[in-house]
Design a protein around this motif. Structure first.
Motif, mmCIF file in Angstrom:
data_model
loop_
_atom_site.group_PDB
_atom_site.id
_atom_site.type_symbol
_atom_site.label_atom_id
_atom_site.label_comp_id
_atom_site.label_asym_id
_atom_site.label_seq_id
_atom_site.Cartn_x
_atom_site.Cartn_y
_atom_site.Cartn_z
ATOM 1 N N UNK A 16 0.839 -1.242 0.080
ATOM 2 C CA UNK A 16 0.197 -0.086 -0.011
ATOM 3 C C UNK A 16 0.832 1.296 -0.131
ATOM 4 N N UNK A 17 1.914 1.390 0.882
ATOM 5 C CA UNK A 17 2.856 2.393 0.877
ATOM 6 C C UNK A 17 3.633 2.763 -0.470
ATOM 7 N N UNK A 18 3.913 1.676 -1.020
ATOM 8 C CA UNK A 18 4.609 1.894 -2.286
ATOM 9 C C UNK A 18 3.548 2.329 -3.408
ATOM 10 N N UNK A 19 2.128 1.818 -3.551
ATOM 11 C CA UNK A 19 1.486 2.155 -4.669
ATOM 12 C C UNK A 19 0.812 3.425 -4.616
ATOM 13 N N UNK A 20 0.305 3.892 -3.419
ATOM 14 C CA UNK A 20 -0.386 5.151 -3.409
ATOM 15 C C UNK A 20 0.334 6.421 -3.990
ATOM 16 N N UNK A 21 1.547 6.543 -3.649
ATOM 17 C CA UNK A 21 2.316 7.739 -4.243
ATOM 18 C C UNK A 21 2.371 7.737 -5.950
ATOM 19 N N UNK A 22 2.017 6.535 -6.516
ATOM 20 C CA UNK A 22 2.083 6.563 -7.757
ATOM 21 C C UNK A 22 0.920 7.203 -8.392
ATOM 22 N N UNK A 23 -0.266 7.388 -7.613
ATOM 23 C CA UNK A 23 -1.458 7.977 -8.003
ATOM 24 C C UNK A 23 -2.000 9.313 -7.385
ATOM 25 N N UNK A 24 -0.931 9.672 -6.483
ATOM 26 C CA UNK A 24 -1.159 10.930 -6.329
ATOM 27 C C UNK A 24 -2.215 10.893 -4.783
ATOM 28 N N UNK A 25 -2.113 9.718 -4.225
ATOM 29 C CA UNK A 25 -3.039 9.238 -3.126
ATOM 30 C C UNK A 25 -2.287 9.083 -1.831
ATOM 31 N N UNK A 26 -1.192 10.054 -1.624
ATOM 32 C CA UNK A 26 -0.153 9.890 -0.344
ATOM 33 C C UNK A 26 -0.899 10.262 0.874
ATOM 34 N N UNK A 27 -1.981 11.014 0.722
ATOM 35 C CA UNK A 27 -2.720 11.599 2.011
ATOM 36 C C UNK A 27 -3.487 10.635 2.562
ATOM 37 N N UNK A 28 -3.585 9.684 1.776
ATOM 38 C CA UNK A 28 -4.549 8.154 2.342
ATOM 39 C C UNK A 28 -3.532 7.483 2.986
ATOM 40 N N UNK A 29 -2.281 7.342 2.847
ATOM 41 C CA UNK A 29 -1.326 6.245 3.287
ATOM 42 C C UNK A 29 -1.676 5.871 4.555
ATOM 43 N N UNK A 51 -14.781 -15.456 1.326
ATOM 44 C CA UNK A 51 -15.427 -14.001 1.418
ATOM 45 C C UNK A 51 -14.605 -12.969 0.918
ATOM 46 N N UNK A 52 -15.140 -11.783 0.875
ATOM 47 C CA UNK A 52 -14.400 -10.654 0.358
ATOM 48 C C UNK A 52 -14.755 -9.563 1.186
ATOM 49 N N UNK A 53 -14.013 -9.012 2.036
ATOM 50 C CA UNK A 53 -14.232 -7.789 2.927
ATOM 51 C C UNK A 53 -13.531 -6.581 2.170
ATOM 52 N N UNK A 54 -14.459 -5.350 2.095
ATOM 53 C CA UNK A 54 -13.807 -4.424 1.388
ATOM 54 C C UNK A 54 -14.072 -2.934 2.155
ATOM 55 N N UNK A 55 -13.332 -1.935 2.017
ATOM 56 C CA UNK A 55 -13.538 -0.746 2.511
ATOM 57 C C UNK A 55 -13.047 0.543 1.487
ATOM 58 N N UNK A 56 -13.549 1.415 1.500
ATOM 59 C CA UNK A 56 -13.285 2.398 0.766
ATOM 60 C C UNK A 56 -12.812 3.800 1.566
ATOM 61 N N UNK A 57 -11.717 4.545 1.001
ATOM 62 C CA UNK A 57 -11.263 5.671 1.465
ATOM 63 C C UNK A 57 -11.289 6.703 0.560
ATOM 64 N N UNK A 58 -11.578 7.976 0.915
ATOM 65 C CA UNK A 58 -11.644 8.799 -0.296
ATOM 66 C C UNK A 58 -10.929 10.258 0.145
ATOM 67 N N UNK A 59 -10.311 10.985 -0.963
ATOM 68 C CA UNK A 59 -9.756 12.353 -0.567
ATOM 69 C C UNK A 59 -10.848 13.440 -0.289
ATOM 70 N N UNK A 60 -11.991 13.247 -0.706
ATOM 71 C CA UNK A 60 -12.659 14.294 -0.704
ATOM 72 C C UNK A 60 -13.378 14.443 0.732
ATOM 73 N N UNK A 61 -13.063 15.642 1.416
ATOM 74 C CA UNK A 61 -13.280 15.836 2.982
ATOM 75 C C UNK A 61 -14.790 16.061 3.157
#
Length: 154
Positions: A29-42, A137-147
Motif C-alpha cells: 500500500x505504501x508503495x502504490x499510493x504515491x504512484x497515483x497521487x493518493x499519499x494523503x490516504x497512506x 469471503x471478500x471484505x472491502x472498505x473505501x477511502x476518499x480524498x474528498x473531505x
C-alpha cells in the motif's frame, strides 16, 4: 472546460497464511499510493489494510489476497480469504462501538470496528460455491480524498 477522466488502477497481491503477511500488505500500500497521487490516504490505508489482512491470517487456514483499486480521489481496499463467515459489521448487522467496553470481548476483536469507523464505506460478500467445494469471503472498505464525504468543512 472538460476534465479528463480519472485514471483507474488495480493491484492484486496473493498472501500466504503467514503472520508476516500484514507487514507485506502495508508495504505494498505504501508503495502504490504515491504512484497515483493518493499519499494523503497512506496512513489510513495502511491501518485498514493491516486490520483486514490480519483478520484473514488469524481467522482462516488458507491463503488470502489483497486487492487495491482506485482512481484520482478514491481507493478500495479488499481482502479475500477462504472462510465463508462474514463478521459484523461487514455482514450488515451492527458491530460493537469503538471504545466500548464489552464484557467478554477480547482486546483483539476490535480491528473490524476500526475499519468501519475510518472508512468512507465498507462491506462484505461471500465468494465461491460451497456445493462445488469452493467458499470464502471478500471484505472491502473505501477511502476518499474528498473531505466533504466525511461531513468535514474544507
Amino acid at each position: 472546460m472538460t476534465t479528463a477522466p480519472a485514471r483507474l488502477w488495480a493491484y492484486t497481491l496473493r498472501l500466504p497464511n503467514d503472520p508476516r503477511a500484514p507487514r507485506v500488505a502495508r508495504g505494498t500500500v505504501r508503495g502504490v499510493l504515491p504512484l497515483y497521487g493518493l499519499e494523503a490516504l497512506a496512513d489510513s490505508a495502511e491501518l485498514l489494510t493491516s486490520e483486514l489482512v490480519t483478520n484473514a491470517v488469524r481467522h482462516t487456514r488458507g491463503p488470502a489476497a489483497l486487492r487495491l483499486k482506485g482512481d484520482g480521489e478514491r481507493m478500495r481496499i479488499g481482502v479475500s480469504d477462504s472462510d465463508p463467515h462474514i463478521p459484523p459489521p461487514f455482514d450488515g448487522s451492527p458491530g460493537p462501538c469503538a471504545g466500548a467496553t464489552v464484557p467478554g470481548v477480547p482486546e483483539g476483536g476490535r480491528g473490524l470496528t476500526l475499519v468501519r469507523l475510518c472508512a468512507h464505506e465498507w462491506g462484505g460478500f461471500p465468494l465461491g460455491d460451497p456445493a462445488l467445494g469452493t467458499q470464502g469471503k471478500f471484505l472491502w472498505c473505501d477511502l476518499t480524498l474528498r473531505r466533504e464525504d466525511f461531513g468535514i468543512a474544507a
